[in-house]
Design an enzyme around this catalytic site. Structure first.
Site, PDB file in Angstrom:
ATOM      1  N   ASP A   1      -9.814  -3.523  -4.999  1.00  0.00           N
ATOM      2  CA  ASP A   1      -9.279  -2.972  -3.802  1.00  0.00           C
ATOM      3  C   ASP A   1     -10.015  -1.525  -4.069  1.00  0.00           C
ATOM      4  OD1 ASP A   1      -7.653  -1.421  -2.160  1.00  0.00           O
ATOM      5  OD2 ASP A   1      -5.792  -2.373  -2.912  1.00  0.00           O
TER       6      ASP A   1
ATOM      7  N   SER B   1       0.833  -1.504   0.020  1.00  0.00           N
ATOM      8  CA  SER B   1       0.108  -0.006  -0.066  1.00  0.00           C
ATOM      9  C   SER B   1       1.000   1.124   0.048  1.00  0.00           C
ATOM     10  CB  SER B   1      -1.310   0.202   1.000  1.00  0.00           C
ATOM     11  OG  SER B   1      -1.571   0.981   0.937  1.00  0.00           O
TER      12      SER B   1
ATOM     13  N   HIS C   1      -7.592  -4.716  -0.679  1.00  0.00           N
ATOM     14  CA  HIS C   1      -6.948  -4.366  -0.226  1.00  0.00           C
ATOM     15  C   HIS C   1      -6.237  -5.570   0.520  1.00  0.00           C
ATOM     16  CE1 HIS C   1      -4.209  -1.035  -0.537  1.00  0.00           C
ATOM     17  NE2 HIS C   1      -4.111  -0.975   0.846  1.00  0.00           N
TER      18      HIS C   1
END
Length: 708
Positions: free
Chosen positions: A638, A553, A673
């Site tokens: 995501d 991320s 995610h």
């Protein structure tokens, strides 16, 4: 036969902003409805798996068995007393998800009730996430929130625990926060089209969602809302937050239809949280206190003076607090490590935690390892003198303790079992420091398998460099605290050193550590990571040919920017759902979090914010040079970092790089995610990453069974 990477079509687009031409051949990949997009991602995935299998044989299948083999399948959490019940969760052989259970605390285990079985809820779904679960005040009802796609759009259901029947109440389009008013009223959040939790709603049990009442609507797109019930059970709290500003409202649970009462109006840059005790609020705030202080305030609508209970300190960050009937527990951080401070409240102290080390009556809970992590576990009851907390270190599995706040006795209730055995004495950990280019001291946490009983924890010039993985994050003021991983043993036992770079942008060294790693100062995060890599090389922990960088991320942004700036430091990079197309994402207000996060990255619609982001955005700064080998992971569903960011980045890297190193893209087509949702399913993805690491670090396929 050698697998060749798929070559996506180029569909040039361009725009000019602040004198810079932004050309993009791959913006089309964002169109989920274009069949070429999914076909390309699936071709990339097949190519990645073919390359890994060709280079490592059946290693990833063996790694999966190795990783799963350490997990105890029939597991149970420590029961937690809440009212007349003991609540816990357990798993049975083959379970991907927990079974949530309870029994009257005065009875034996034969009276167990499995009130929610996630495995049954997950049947027929490729993805399942139980995002929240809350028991009603009378313990008669259970509200829970689920996501079945990984897109973080949730559905809320309610179960009658007495009859074990599911109520007809079905609330859709929800966020992941909820709080019971009383047994008849439930508060929850809803999402706007950009996935922002922007409304708090009140639901009457047994009624249709169309009849729900909106309690608060937040129109400022930089703020998001949350809701919860206080530990005192007296209030439902609404928290309204941006990246840098807070506002809180209280609704009495005795009258849940009453108007919410404002605690303190928002002021730009002022953040606060609260807890309730008697006729007072404990408020943790950074108002005039960069590292936060704790104040005592009267309840809204009541008169009373505000006084500081715990003073601000330049060298101690107050991260959180727990308020019980007789004690205040402060979760704080000093010199990069966590501490737990206990403050008795009977009688209420005149002062606590000022510039002296400890005020009268206070004490600190001590921890033994050089690098560790501690957290508050389940502590639902207000009238208690026992604090339950979790502890882990790089060598010690997650452990749950009950701590007597009066006698200071500590009782180990549970330690994560590593099937096949784990002896912490066979491993070493350390916290070392390096210096960034501007003089800032940056901590690094390390763990490795010892080669002999006499091997010291400290280092010397005679050490032999070893394969090393350097992990980083550095954003949002979040800390990357050291913790044990049974999966990581598959690397440590093959000779890997695992290192964690605690770079600026995180919160490890106080609020200034965060503030000097964001907006115009974001470059410090990258400079710190480079300094950590250089230090590990200079001090002979490793060499560039043995060093891999990894981040997920915002940590993927970190390693992506470093790959552009200093590619020669690393032999390979693993980027997990990396936030690499920062500029284009932050320019698009329709995407989740883009407006909310401009306080973190900058506003690219201004010349200043555009310049900050354009200077480091990994996608914009790919250039003609040699890059390390890369393994890049993405999630089709995501909502935080679009799958197209990884796909575009990989395509541009292949276009421009001047070497023959492989760049692999693997997209999970059923998750978001956080990756796969099951406790075993995610191991398939981890086995892919580890196979890539083992291959590019030149490690043996089999783990080293040596005992230190």
């Amino acid at each position: 036969m050698v697998s060749e990477p798929p070559v996506p079509s180029r569909r040039p687009t361009s725009r000019e902003l602040f004198g810079k031409l932004l050309a993009d051949d791959y913006a089309w990949m964002r169109d989920r409805d274009d069949p070429e997009v999914r076909a390309h991602l699936e071709a990339e995935r097949a190519h990645a798996e073919a390359v890994l299998d060709m280079r490592t044989g059946d290693l990833r299948a063996r790694l999966y068995r190795e990783l799963r083999g350490r997990i105890k399948e029939d597991e149970r959490s420590v029961p937690t007393k809440d009212g007349p019940w003991l609540y816990y969760s357990r798993t049975e052989q083959g379970d991907e998800y927990p079974r949530h259970c309870r029994r009257p605390h005065a009875r034996d285990e034969a009276s167990e009730q499995v009130y929610l079985n996630e495995n049954l809820l997950a049947e027929a779904h490729d993805y399942f996430d139980l995002a929240a679960l809350a028991i009603s005040p009378s313990h008669r009802l259970c509200a829970y929130i689920v996501d079945l796609d990984g897109d973080e759009i949730y559905t809320l259901r309610i179960k009658n625990l007495a009859t074990e029947e599911l109520l007809e109440d079905t609330l859709v389009g929800c966020g992941r926060a909820l709080g019971w008013g009383n047994d008849d009223v439930l508060f929850y959040t809803r999402l706007d089209p950009a996935h922002r939790p922007w409304q708090v709603w009140r639901h009457q049990i047994g009624s249709d969602q169309a009849n729900d009442v909106c309690v608060h609507e937040e129109r400022d797109p930089k703020f998001f809302v949350s809701v919860y019930r206080t530990r005192s059970d007296a209030f439902v709290a609404m928290s309204i937050d941006s990246q840098v500003t807070s506002e809180m409202w209280l609704i009495p649970t005795a009258t849940p239809t009453a108007p919410a009462q404002l605690v303190a109006a928002r002021r730009e840059g002022v953040e606060y949280g609260l807890a309730h005790r008697g006729d007072q609020l404990f408020v943790l705030s950074n108002d005039g206190a960069r590292n936060f202080a704790i104040e005592l305030r009267a309840l809204p609508g009541h008169e009373g003076e505000t006084r500081v209970l715990v003073q601000h300190r330049d060298d101690v960050l107050l991260e959180d607090m727990d308020v019980f009937a007789g004690h205040l527990v402060i979760w704080e951080r000093h010199d990069g490590l966590q501490r737990v401070r206990v403050v008795p409240l009977d009688p209420m102290p005149a002062r606590a935690g000022d510039d002296s080390a400890l005020a009268p009556g206070e004490h600190l809970i001590e921890f033994p390892d050089p690098a560790y992590s501690v957290w508050g576990d389940s502590n639902p009851e207000f009238e208690t003198t026992t604090l339950r907390f979790g502890y882990t270190s790089l060598t010690t599995p997650a452990s749950i303790y009950d701590y007597d706040l009066r006698t200071r006795d500590r009782t180990l209730r549970k330690r994560e079992e590593v099937v096949g055995g784990h002896d912490p004495a066979h491993y070493r950990s350390a916290r070392i420091w390096t210096q960034a280019s501007d003089g800032a001291r940056v901590p690094i946490s390390l763990v490795w398998r010892a080669q002999s009983q006499s091997q010291p924890q400290s280092t010397d010039a005679s050490r032999s460099p070893r394969p090393t993985v350097l992990e980083g994050y550095g954003a949002y003021g979040l800390t990357m605290d050291p913790s044990f991983s049974s999966a990581r043993l598959s690397l440590l036992d093959r000779g890997v050193i695992w290192a964690m770079a605690h770079v600026r942008g995180g919160g490890e060294l106080g609020r200034s550590w965060y503030d000097t790693g964001k907006l115009a100062a974001k470059h410090n995060s990258f400079d710190d990571f480079v300094a950590c890599a250089e230090h590990l090389i200079h001090e002979r922990w490793t060499t560039p040919a043995q060093l891999v960088a990894t981040g997920g991320s915002a940590g993927g942004l970190l390693v992506g920017a470093v790959a552009n700036a200093r590619p020669e430091l690393f032999t390979a990079i693993v980027a997990d759902v990396p936030f690499v197309d920062v500029l284009n994402t932050m320019l698009d207000p329709s995407l989740p979090l883009s407006l909310v996060e401009r306080d973190e990255w900058g506003d690219p619609t201004s010349a200043e914010g555009f310049a900050w982001i354009h200077a480091y955005a990994p996608y914009e700064n790919v250039r003609a040079q040699a890059y390390p080998a890369m393994f890049v992971l993405a999630g089709w569903n995501d909502p935080r970092v679009g799958y197209w960011e990884s796909a575009k980045w990989v395509a541009r890297l292949r276009d421009r790089k001047t070497d023959d190193h492989q760049i692999l893209l693997w997209t999970n087509m059923d998750a978001g995610h956080a990756g796969p949702s099951g406790r075993f399913e995610y191991l398939h993805e981890l086995a892919l990453e580890y196979a890539f690491l083992i291959d590019h670090l030149g490690l043996p396929n089999a783990a080293d069974p040596r005992v230190a």
